[in-house]
Write a protein that holds these residues in place. Sequence first.
Motif, PDB file in Angstrom:
ATOM      1  N   ILE A  48      -5.721  -4.231 -13.398  1.00 52.11           N
ATOM      2  CA  ILE A  48      -6.819  -3.669 -13.266  1.00 52.11           C
ATOM      3  C   ILE A  48      -7.942  -4.373 -12.665  1.00 52.11           C
ATOM      4  N   THR A  49      -8.169  -5.688 -12.638  1.00 56.06           N
ATOM      5  CA  THR A  49      -9.108  -6.347 -12.199  1.00 56.06           C
ATOM      6  C   THR A  49      -8.879  -6.695 -10.662  1.00 56.06           C
ATOM      7  N   TYR A  50      -7.704  -6.720 -10.502  1.00 55.14           N
ATOM      8  CA  TYR A  50      -7.100  -6.835  -9.079  1.00 55.14           C
ATOM      9  C   TYR A  50      -7.482  -5.375  -8.268  1.00 55.14           C
ATOM     10  N   LEU A  51      -7.126  -4.181  -8.755  1.00 58.76           N
ATOM     11  CA  LEU A  51      -7.256  -3.198  -8.321  1.00 58.76           C
ATOM     12  C   LEU A  51      -8.884  -2.805  -8.090  1.00 58.76           C
ATOM     13  N   GLN A  52      -9.544  -3.153  -8.909  1.00 61.84           N
ATOM     14  CA  GLN A  52     -11.077  -2.841  -9.052  1.00 61.84           C
ATOM     15  C   GLN A  52     -11.674  -3.746  -7.939  1.00 61.84           C
ATOM     16  N   ASN A  53     -11.273  -5.009  -7.734  1.00 55.25           N
ATOM     17  CA  ASN A  53     -11.888  -5.883  -6.961  1.00 55.25           C
ATOM     18  C   ASN A  53     -11.394  -5.112  -5.539  1.00 55.25           C
ATOM     19  N   SER A  54     -10.380  -4.850  -5.381  1.00 55.51           N
ATOM     20  CA  SER A  54      -9.711  -3.973  -4.010  1.00 55.51           C
ATOM     21  C   SER A  54     -10.740  -2.897  -3.697  1.00 55.51           C
ATOM     22  N   HIS A  55     -10.926  -1.970  -4.662  1.00 56.65           N
ATOM     23  CA  HIS A  55     -11.797  -1.035  -4.381  1.00 56.65           C
ATOM     24  C   HIS A  55     -13.175  -1.471  -3.928  1.00 56.65           C
ATOM     25  N   THR A  56     -13.754  -2.739  -4.564  1.00 52.86           N
ATOM     26  CA  THR A  56     -15.053  -2.961  -4.194  1.00 52.86           C
ATOM     27  C   THR A  56     -15.046  -3.540  -2.770  1.00 52.86           C
ATOM     28  N   TYR A  57     -13.929  -4.177  -2.394  1.00 53.96           N
ATOM     29  CA  TYR A  57     -13.913  -4.718  -0.998  1.00 53.96           C
ATOM     30  C   TYR A  57     -13.469  -3.623   0.032  1.00 53.96           C
TER      31      TYR A  57
ATOM     32  N   SER B 263      -5.758  -3.071  10.815  1.00 54.69           N
ATOM     33  CA  SER B 263      -5.615  -3.697   9.842  1.00 54.69           C
ATOM     34  C   SER B 263      -5.826  -3.104   8.448  1.00 54.69           C
ATOM     35  N   CYS B 264      -6.945  -2.444   8.478  1.00 56.48           N
ATOM     36  CA  CYS B 264      -7.449  -1.795   7.459  1.00 56.48           C
ATOM     37  C   CYS B 264      -6.571  -0.761   6.727  1.00 56.48           C
ATOM     38  N   GLU B 265      -5.723   0.129   7.603  1.00 59.21           N
ATOM     39  CA  GLU B 265      -4.769   1.070   7.045  1.00 59.21           C
ATOM     40  C   GLU B 265      -3.668   0.236   6.461  1.00 59.21           C
ATOM     41  N   LYS B 266      -3.018  -0.935   7.180  1.00 58.57           N
ATOM     42  CA  LYS B 266      -2.032  -1.602   6.670  1.00 58.57           C
ATOM     43  C   LYS B 266      -2.341  -2.053   5.237  1.00 58.57           C
ATOM     44  N   ASP B 267      -3.739  -2.715   4.934  1.00 51.76           N
ATOM     45  CA  ASP B 267      -4.314  -3.043   3.541  1.00 51.76           C
ATOM     46  C   ASP B 267      -4.356  -2.193   2.977  1.00 51.76           C
ATOM     47  N   LEU B 268      -4.906  -0.612   3.159  1.00 53.45           N
ATOM     48  CA  LEU B 268      -4.780   0.408   2.143  1.00 53.45           C
ATOM     49  C   LEU B 268      -3.336   0.625   1.834  1.00 53.45           C
ATOM     50  N   ALA B 269      -2.314   0.632   2.685  1.00 53.85           N
ATOM     51  CA  ALA B 269      -1.086   0.874   2.156  1.00 53.85           C
ATOM     52  C   ALA B 269      -0.455  -0.073   1.307  1.00 53.85           C
ATOM     53  N   SER B 270      -0.780  -1.259   1.314  1.00 54.43           N
ATOM     54  CA  SER B 270      -0.441  -2.189   0.490  1.00 54.43           C
ATOM     55  C   SER B 270      -1.068  -2.117  -0.849  1.00 54.43           C
ATOM     56  N   HIS B 271      -2.349  -1.769  -0.807  1.00 61.74           N
ATOM     57  CA  HIS B 271      -2.949  -1.215  -2.056  1.00 61.74           C
ATOM     58  C   HIS B 271      -2.229  -0.132  -2.784  1.00 61.74           C
ATOM     59  N   ASN B 272      -2.059   0.897  -2.224  1.00 63.29           N
ATOM     60  CA  ASN B 272      -1.209   2.043  -2.624  1.00 63.29           C
ATOM     61  C   ASN B 272       0.052   1.644  -3.113  1.00 63.29           C
TER      62      ASN B 272
ATOM     63  N   LEU C 138     -14.903  -0.523  -0.179  1.00 63.78           N
ATOM     64  CA  LEU C 138     -15.774   0.335  -0.205  1.00 63.78           C
ATOM     65  C   LEU C 138     -17.128  -0.323   0.451  1.00 63.78           C
ATOM     66  N   ASP C 139     -17.453  -1.718  -0.276  1.00 65.58           N
ATOM     67  CA  ASP C 139     -18.563  -2.334   0.016  1.00 65.58           C
ATOM     68  C   ASP C 139     -18.477  -3.233   0.961  1.00 65.58           C
ATOM     69  N   PHE C 140     -17.317  -3.535   1.680  1.00 63.23           N
ATOM     70  CA  PHE C 140     -17.453  -4.449   2.581  1.00 63.23           C
ATOM     71  C   PHE C 140     -16.625  -4.187   4.024  1.00 63.23           C
ATOM     72  N   ARG C 141     -15.289  -3.954   3.691  1.00 57.45           N
ATOM     73  CA  ARG C 141     -14.402  -3.653   4.770  1.00 57.45           C
ATOM     74  C   ARG C 141     -14.527  -2.209   5.726  1.00 57.45           C
ATOM     75  N   LEU C 142     -15.023  -1.107   4.850  1.00 59.45           N
ATOM     76  CA  LEU C 142     -15.087   0.017   5.617  1.00 59.45           C
ATOM     77  C   LEU C 142     -16.445  -0.038   6.131  1.00 59.45           C
ATOM     78  N   PRO C 143     -17.749  -0.381   5.555  1.00 57.94           N
ATOM     79  CA  PRO C 143     -18.779  -0.517   6.266  1.00 57.94           C
ATOM     80  C   PRO C 143     -19.018  -1.318   7.515  1.00 57.94           C
ATOM     81  N   ALA C 144     -18.159  -2.648   7.402  1.00 58.06           N
ATOM     82  CA  ALA C 144     -18.120  -3.396   8.588  1.00 58.06           C
ATOM     83  C   ALA C 144     -17.477  -2.765   9.835  1.00 58.06           C
ATOM     84  N   ILE C 145     -16.388  -1.960   9.505  1.00 56.19           N
ATOM     85  CA  ILE C 145     -15.761  -1.158  10.745  1.00 56.19           C
ATOM     86  C   ILE C 145     -16.729  -0.273  11.090  1.00 56.19           C
TER      87      ILE C 145
END
Length: 232
Positions: A82-91, A201-210, A93-100
Motif C-alpha cells: 500500500i505504501t508503494y502504491l500510495q507513493n506511486s499516486h503521489t508521483y 514513458s508515463c503511459e508505460k509507467d502507468l501500465a506497470s502500476h496497474n 499526480l503531484d510530479f509526473r503529470l504536472p511536469a508533462i
Amino acid sequence: MYKLGKYNGKDKMCDLICEHYPMLLVLSRFGIALGFGDKNIEEVCNENGVDVKTFLIITNLLLDDPIEMQEIHSSVSIDSLITYLQNSHTYFLDFRLPAIRRNLIDAIDCGKSDVSFAIMRFFDEYVAEVRKHMMYEEETVFPYVRSLLQGTPSDKYNIGIFRKQHDQVEAKLSELKSIIIKYYPANSSNELNSALFDIFSCEKDLASHNYIEDNLFVPAIAELEHKNGIKK
C-alpha cells in the motif's frame, strides 16, 4: 537491452539500478534514497525499513521474471505494498503529470490553434480521470484493506468490486498521442518530441502500476479475504 534474470537479496542494489534504470522509480516509491554504495538489496531495504520480500517481488514482476504467483500473494507485505502504491499516486499526480503539462505548454502555442486547444483539453481530461481513479483507491480501497488487516472487514465492500471497476487509465492517452503525432505542425520539434516522449514513458509507467495492482495487490487482498471467511 535489459539484462533479464531474477534478483535476490544478496545482489548489489547498484547492479540492479545500472542494469535496469527504470527500477529507480521502484526505489523512490519505497522511499529509498541513492548513496547506498556497494550494499546489497537486503541491506539497503533493511536500512530503509522496507520489506525485502515485497521489494523483490515487485522488482522481479516488473522485470517479467517467472514467479509462482500463488506463493508471492502470501509472501507480500500488504502494508508495504500500500505504501508503494500510495507513493506511486503521489508521483503521478503531484510530479509526473504536472511536469508533462508544463512541457506541453512550452511546446505548443497554448490555445492559439484548434489543435493546441484539443491537445491541452485531452490532457487535462486524462489527468482528471487518473486523479479520480487514484482518489477512489485512496479513499475507498486502501481504508477497506487496512480495516481488513485490523480484523474488521466490511460487509458492504470487497476487493472484487474494485477489480470490476479497475479501468486501465493509461489507455486514455492513445487519442492524445494520435492528435500530437498526426496533426500538430511543430516548427521546432525538439520540445514537442521531448513532451511526447515523456507521455509515452508515463503511459508505460502507468501500465506497470496497474499491472502490480491487478496481479499482486488484488490477488493478495482476495487471499486475505478468503482467510477471513469473506464470501464474494
